[in-house]
Design a protein around this motif. Sequence first.
Motif, PDB file in Angstrom:
ATOM      1  N   ARG A  39      13.307  29.576 -22.658  1.00  0.00           N
ATOM      2  CA  ARG A  39      12.946  28.308 -23.293  1.00  0.00           C
ATOM      3  C   ARG A  39      13.058  27.140 -22.313  1.00  0.00           C
ATOM      4  N   THR A  40      14.059  27.202 -21.431  1.00  0.00           N
ATOM      5  CA  THR A  40      14.213  26.149 -20.433  1.00  0.00           C
ATOM      6  C   THR A  40      13.044  26.150 -19.461  1.00  0.00           C
ATOM      7  N   LEU A  41      12.651  27.341 -19.006  1.00  0.00           N
ATOM      8  CA  LEU A  41      11.510  27.426 -18.079  1.00  0.00           C
ATOM      9  C   LEU A  41      10.216  26.984 -18.750  1.00  0.00           C
ATOM     10  N   LEU A  42      10.043  27.312 -19.993  1.00  0.00           N
ATOM     11  CA  LEU A  42       8.852  26.869 -20.709  1.00  0.00           C
ATOM     12  C   LEU A  42       8.823  25.343 -20.817  1.00  0.00           C
ATOM     13  N   GLY A  43       9.956  24.747 -21.135  1.00  0.00           N
ATOM     14  CA  GLY A  43      10.032  23.285 -21.213  1.00  0.00           C
ATOM     15  C   GLY A  43       9.762  22.625 -19.879  1.00  0.00           C
ATOM     16  N   LEU A  44      10.330  23.190 -18.818  1.00  0.00           N
ATOM     17  CA  LEU A  44      10.098  22.626 -17.482  1.00  0.00           C
ATOM     18  C   LEU A  44       8.633  22.765 -17.063  1.00  0.00           C
ATOM     19  N   THR A  45       7.991  23.868 -17.446  1.00  0.00           N
ATOM     20  CA  THR A  45       6.578  24.058 -17.132  1.00  0.00           C
ATOM     21  C   THR A  45       5.717  23.020 -17.831  1.00  0.00           C
ATOM     22  N   VAL A  46       6.011  22.746 -19.080  1.00  0.00           N
ATOM     23  CA  VAL A  46       5.245  21.742 -19.831  1.00  0.00           C
ATOM     24  C   VAL A  46       5.443  20.358 -19.222  1.00  0.00           C
ATOM     25  N   VAL A  47       6.684  20.016 -18.897  1.00  0.00           N
ATOM     26  CA  VAL A  47       6.970  18.708 -18.303  1.00  0.00           C
ATOM     27  C   VAL A  47       6.311  18.581 -16.930  1.00  0.00           C
ATOM     28  N   ALA A  48       6.360  19.651 -16.127  1.00  0.00           N
ATOM     29  CA  ALA A  48       5.733  19.619 -14.802  1.00  0.00           C
ATOM     30  C   ALA A  48       4.219  19.462 -14.926  1.00  0.00           C
ATOM     31  N   GLY A  49       3.618  20.083 -15.909  1.00  0.00           N
ATOM     32  CA  GLY A  49       2.183  19.923 -16.131  1.00  0.00           C
ATOM     33  C   GLY A  49       1.816  18.499 -16.504  1.00  0.00           C
ATOM     34  N   LEU A  50       2.614  17.879 -17.355  1.00  0.00           N
ATOM     35  CA  LEU A  50       2.341  16.489 -17.743  1.00  0.00           C
ATOM     36  C   LEU A  50       2.522  15.539 -16.558  1.00  0.00           C
ATOM     37  N   VAL A  51       3.579  15.745 -15.778  1.00  0.00           N
ATOM     38  CA  VAL A  51       3.817  14.898 -14.606  1.00  0.00           C
ATOM     39  C   VAL A  51       2.715  15.105 -13.575  1.00  0.00           C
ATOM     40  N   GLY A  52       2.306  16.340 -13.359  1.00  0.00           N
ATOM     41  CA  GLY A  52       1.241  16.625 -12.401  1.00  0.00           C
ATOM     42  C   GLY A  52      -0.073  15.998 -12.809  1.00  0.00           C
ATOM     43  N   SER A  53      -0.418  16.055 -14.089  1.00  0.00           N
ATOM     44  CA  SER A  53      -1.660  15.432 -14.534  1.00  0.00           C
ATOM     45  C   SER A  53      -1.593  13.920 -14.392  1.00  0.00           C
ATOM     46  N   LEU A  54      -0.414  13.356 -14.572  1.00  0.00           N
ATOM     47  CA  LEU A  54      -0.261  11.910 -14.384  1.00  0.00           C
ATOM     48  C   LEU A  54      -0.396  11.536 -12.916  1.00  0.00           C
ATOM     49  N   VAL A  55       0.206  12.328 -12.025  1.00  0.00           N
ATOM     50  CA  VAL A  55       0.141  12.042 -10.592  1.00  0.00           C
ATOM     51  C   VAL A  55      -1.291  12.155 -10.087  1.00  0.00           C
ATOM     52  N   PHE A  56      -2.001  13.220 -10.495  1.00  0.00           N
ATOM     53  CA  PHE A  56      -3.380  13.391 -10.036  1.00  0.00           C
ATOM     54  C   PHE A  56      -4.346  12.436 -10.727  1.00  0.00           C
ATOM     55  N   GLY A  57      -3.991  11.933 -11.887  1.00  0.00           N
ATOM     56  CA  GLY A  57      -4.873  11.024 -12.609  1.00  0.00           C
ATOM     57  C   GLY A  57      -4.685   9.569 -12.255  1.00  0.00           C
ATOM     58  N   MET A  58      -3.587   9.217 -11.608  1.00  0.00           N
ATOM     59  CA  MET A  58      -3.326   7.811 -11.286  1.00  0.00           C
ATOM     60  C   MET A  58      -4.380   7.183 -10.374  1.00  0.00           C
ATOM     61  N   PRO A  59      -4.893   7.855  -9.347  1.00  0.00           N
ATOM     62  CA  PRO A  59      -5.901   7.199  -8.506  1.00  0.00           C
ATOM     63  C   PRO A  59      -7.157   6.803  -9.279  1.00  0.00           C
ATOM     64  N   SER A  60      -7.523   7.560 -10.282  1.00  0.00           N
ATOM     65  CA  SER A  60      -8.718   7.205 -11.051  1.00  0.00           C
ATOM     66  C   SER A  60      -8.442   6.043 -12.005  1.00  0.00           C
ATOM     67  N   LEU A  61      -7.182   5.777 -12.310  1.00  0.00           N
ATOM     68  CA  LEU A  61      -6.851   4.678 -13.206  1.00  0.00           C
ATOM     69  C   LEU A  61      -6.672   3.353 -12.466  1.00  0.00           C
ATOM     70  N   GLN A  62      -6.525   3.406 -11.148  1.00  0.00           N
ATOM     71  CA  GLN A  62      -6.318   2.181 -10.388  1.00  0.00           C
ATOM     72  C   GLN A  62      -7.656   1.472 -10.171  1.00  0.00           C
ATOM     73  N   SER A  63      -7.638   0.159 -10.347  1.00  0.00           N
ATOM     74  CA  SER A  63      -8.846  -0.615 -10.051  1.00  0.00           C
ATOM     75  C   SER A  63      -8.610  -1.322  -8.724  1.00  0.00           C
TER      76      SER A  63
END
Length: 79
Positions: A39-63
């Motif tokens: 359960r801990t690994l599953l939670g960490l995987t979900v959190v890492a996926g959300l953080v990764g999508s935020l990191v990769f999506g930030m350049p497209s959000l910057q004007s």
Amino acid sequence: MFRRREAVPFAFVAEADHFRSNVTPPPRERLSPSQIVGRTLLGLTVVAGLVGSLVFGMPSLQSGDSATRQQQSEASDNR
């Protein structure tokens, strides 16, 4: 305006103790260490996926300046 008053039988309230059960539910099973780790690994995987999508999506959000300039391909320069 007047309220309609109805007689409410309170006998069911007095008899409520009669119908209570004295059976206790079984105790909850404890999780095994492998279930806790899973359960801990599953939670960490979900959190890492959300953080990764935020990191990769930030350049497209910057004007910035790159958004206001028109991009031209190299093929249009050699005309």
